[in-house]
Write a protein that holds these residues in place. Structure first.
Motif, PDB file in Angstrom:
ATOM      1  N   UNK A   1      14.294 -11.350  55.256  1.00 39.49           N
ATOM      2  CA  UNK A   1      15.369 -11.436  54.279  1.00 39.49           C
ATOM      3  C   UNK A   1      16.604 -12.129  54.812  1.00 39.49           C
ATOM      4  N   UNK A   2      16.512 -12.731  55.991  1.00 38.86           N
ATOM      5  CA  UNK A   2      17.628 -13.399  56.672  1.00 38.86           C
ATOM      6  C   UNK A   2      17.384 -14.901  56.585  1.00 38.86           C
ATOM      7  N   UNK A   3      17.889 -15.531  55.516  1.00 40.80           N
ATOM      8  CA  UNK A   3      17.463 -16.896  55.229  1.00 40.80           C
ATOM      9  C   UNK A   3      18.597 -17.729  54.635  1.00 40.80           C
ATOM     10  N   UNK A   4      18.702 -18.961  55.112  1.00 41.30           N
ATOM     11  CA  UNK A   4      19.590 -19.947  54.530  1.00 41.30           C
ATOM     12  C   UNK A   4      18.720 -20.885  53.705  1.00 41.30           C
ATOM     13  N   UNK A   5      19.106 -21.082  52.464  1.00 41.06           N
ATOM     14  CA  UNK A   5      18.327 -21.944  51.573  1.00 41.06           C
ATOM     15  C   UNK A   5      19.159 -23.168  51.229  1.00 41.06           C
ATOM     16  N   UNK A   6      18.582 -24.327  51.450  1.00 46.86           N
ATOM     17  CA  UNK A   6      19.197 -25.590  51.041  1.00 46.86           C
ATOM     18  C   UNK A   6      18.487 -26.035  49.769  1.00 46.86           C
ATOM     19  N   UNK A   7      19.272 -26.264  48.710  1.00 52.94           N
ATOM     20  CA  UNK A   7      18.741 -26.537  47.381  1.00 52.94           C
ATOM     21  C   UNK A   7      19.254 -27.887  46.905  1.00 52.94           C
ATOM     22  N   UNK A   8      18.439 -28.597  46.153  1.00 58.48           N
ATOM     23  CA  UNK A   8      18.865 -29.901  45.655  1.00 58.48           C
ATOM     24  C   UNK A   8      19.962 -29.805  44.601  1.00 58.48           C
ATOM     25  N   UNK A   9      19.859 -28.851  43.684  1.00 59.40           N
ATOM     26  CA  UNK A   9      20.712 -28.866  42.491  1.00 59.40           C
ATOM     27  C   UNK A   9      21.020 -27.448  42.020  1.00 59.40           C
ATOM     28  N   UNK A  10      22.283 -27.132  41.871  1.00 57.62           N
ATOM     29  CA  UNK A  10      22.654 -25.819  41.346  1.00 57.62           C
ATOM     30  C   UNK A  10      22.284 -25.729  39.866  1.00 57.62           C
ATOM     31  N   UNK A  11      21.702 -24.601  39.490  1.00 55.66           N
ATOM     32  CA  UNK A  11      21.375 -24.362  38.095  1.00 55.66           C
ATOM     33  C   UNK A  11      19.977 -24.782  37.694  1.00 55.66           C
ATOM     34  N   UNK A  12      19.277 -25.509  38.556  1.00 53.91           N
ATOM     35  CA  UNK A  12      17.908 -25.907  38.258  1.00 53.91           C
ATOM     36  C   UNK A  12      16.918 -24.795  38.587  1.00 53.91           C
ATOM     37  N   UNK A  13      15.663 -25.017  38.260  1.00 55.20           N
ATOM     38  CA  UNK A  13      14.634 -24.001  38.478  1.00 55.20           C
ATOM     39  C   UNK A  13      14.513 -23.577  39.940  1.00 55.20           C
ATOM     40  N   UNK A  14      14.495 -24.481  40.931  1.00 54.51           N
ATOM     41  CA  UNK A  14      14.421 -24.009  42.321  1.00 54.51           C
ATOM     42  C   UNK A  14      15.597 -23.099  42.688  1.00 54.51           C
ATOM     43  N   UNK A  15      16.802 -23.490  42.309  1.00 53.88           N
ATOM     44  CA  UNK A  15      17.993 -22.685  42.585  1.00 53.88           C
ATOM     45  C   UNK A  15      17.915 -21.327  41.894  1.00 53.88           C
ATOM     46  N   UNK A  16      17.607 -21.325  40.618  1.00 53.84           N
ATOM     47  CA  UNK A  16      17.541 -20.078  39.857  1.00 53.84           C
ATOM     48  C   UNK A  16      16.453 -19.149  40.399  1.00 53.84           C
ATOM     49  N   UNK A  17      15.352 -19.710  40.828  1.00 58.94           N
ATOM     50  CA  UNK A  17      14.270 -18.908  41.400  1.00 58.94           C
ATOM     51  C   UNK A  17      14.731 -18.240  42.683  1.00 58.94           C
ATOM     52  N   UNK A  18      15.378 -18.994  43.554  1.00 58.19           N
ATOM     53  CA  UNK A  18      15.897 -18.433  44.808  1.00 58.19           C
ATOM     54  C   UNK A  18      16.897 -17.320  44.517  1.00 58.19           C
ATOM     55  N   UNK A  19      17.806 -17.548  43.586  1.00 64.77           N
ATOM     56  CA  UNK A  19      18.837 -16.552  43.296  1.00 64.77           C
ATOM     57  C   UNK A  19      18.244 -15.260  42.745  1.00 64.77           C
ATOM     58  N   UNK A  20      17.191 -15.362  41.955  1.00 68.66           N
ATOM     59  CA  UNK A  20      16.579 -14.143  41.420  1.00 68.66           C
ATOM     60  C   UNK A  20      15.853 -13.364  42.517  1.00 68.66           C
ATOM     61  N   UNK A  21      15.298 -14.049  43.484  1.00 65.84           N
ATOM     62  CA  UNK A  21      14.594 -13.406  44.599  1.00 65.84           C
ATOM     63  C   UNK A  21      15.584 -12.855  45.618  1.00 65.84           C
ATOM     64  N   UNK A  22      16.739 -13.470  45.739  1.00 63.01           N
ATOM     65  CA  UNK A  22      17.699 -13.135  46.792  1.00 63.01           C
ATOM     66  C   UNK A  22      18.334 -11.754  46.643  1.00 63.01           C
ATOM     67  N   UNK A  23      18.286 -11.192  45.473  1.00 63.98           N
ATOM     68  CA  UNK A  23      18.922  -9.881  45.258  1.00 63.98           C
ATOM     69  C   UNK A  23      18.425  -8.873  46.279  1.00 63.98           C
ATOM     70  N   UNK A  24      19.382  -8.212  46.960  1.00 67.31           N
ATOM     71  CA  UNK A  24      19.027  -7.182  47.933  1.00 67.31           C
ATOM     72  C   UNK A  24      18.637  -7.719  49.300  1.00 67.31           C
ATOM     73  N   UNK A  25      18.745  -9.018  49.486  1.00 66.39           N
ATOM     74  CA  UNK A  25      18.427  -9.639  50.767  1.00 66.39           C
ATOM     75  C   UNK A  25      19.642 -10.420  51.252  1.00 66.39           C
ATOM     76  N   UNK A  26      19.647 -10.743  52.535  1.00 68.60           N
ATOM     77  CA  UNK A  26      20.735 -11.552  53.073  1.00 68.60           C
ATOM     78  C   UNK A  26      20.318 -13.014  52.991  1.00 68.60           C
ATOM     79  N   UNK A  27      20.557 -13.597  51.834  1.00 65.08           N
ATOM     80  CA  UNK A  27      20.169 -14.977  51.567  1.00 65.08           C
ATOM     81  C   UNK A  27      21.399 -15.732  51.085  1.00 65.08           C
ATOM     82  N   UNK A  28      21.644 -16.877  51.692  1.00 65.69           N
ATOM     83  CA  UNK A  28      22.726 -17.760  51.269  1.00 65.69           C
ATOM     84  C   UNK A  28      22.096 -19.079  50.843  1.00 65.69           C
TER      85      UNK A  28
END
Length: 127
Positions: free
Chosen positions: A59-86
């Motif tokens: 749960x200790x992860x830095x995520x680099x995303x192409x575009x805020x608000x797109x499907x990859x970003x939204x997917x990461x944000x929904x999974x990140x809840x309760x984890x240490x993800x930036x």
């Protein structure tokens, strides 16, 4: 604690190209993965792959995303809840170089700020 993982996600294979370019400069990077969202992939499979990598990182992860608000970003944000993800949007080679080079030296929240600093705006004017 597991080493800070770095995940690159994007629409199409841009994340794979950024990882390949960075590895040309730094060499093979461990605990770094590119997960492109490709045409025909199911959202459930994509979510599962992202979640598996984040879990492998403890749960200790830095995520680099192409575009805020797109499907990859939204997917990461929904999974990140309760984890240490930036997540940093505007993924680029300099941001990955900084993150990969500094992840053993600084806490994850500081690492995210350092990586964000690699995303710059520039202009050129001709007279």
């Amino acid at each position: 604690m597991a080493r800070t993982g770095i995940l690159l996600v994007s629409h199409g294979t841009a994340c794979e190209g950024i990882l390949a370019s960075t590895q040309m400069i730094l060499g093979k990077l461990d605990n770094v993965r590119a997960l492109p969202l490709v045409e025909g992939a199911t959202l459930e499979d994509y979510e599962r792959e992202i979640e598996l990598f984040i879990d492998i990182c403890g749960g200790n992860c830095l995520v680099l995303v192409d575009l805020q608000g797109g499907t990859p970003f939204n997917t990461v944000m929904s999974i990140a809840r309760g984890r240490q993800v930036y997540a940093i949007t505007g993924m680029n080679v300099p941001a990955l170089i900084v993150a990969a080079s500094e992840r053993d030296e600084v806490p994850l929240d500081v690492l995210a700020l350092l990586g964000k600093g690699s995303c710059a705006w520039a202009t050129s004017s001709r007279t």
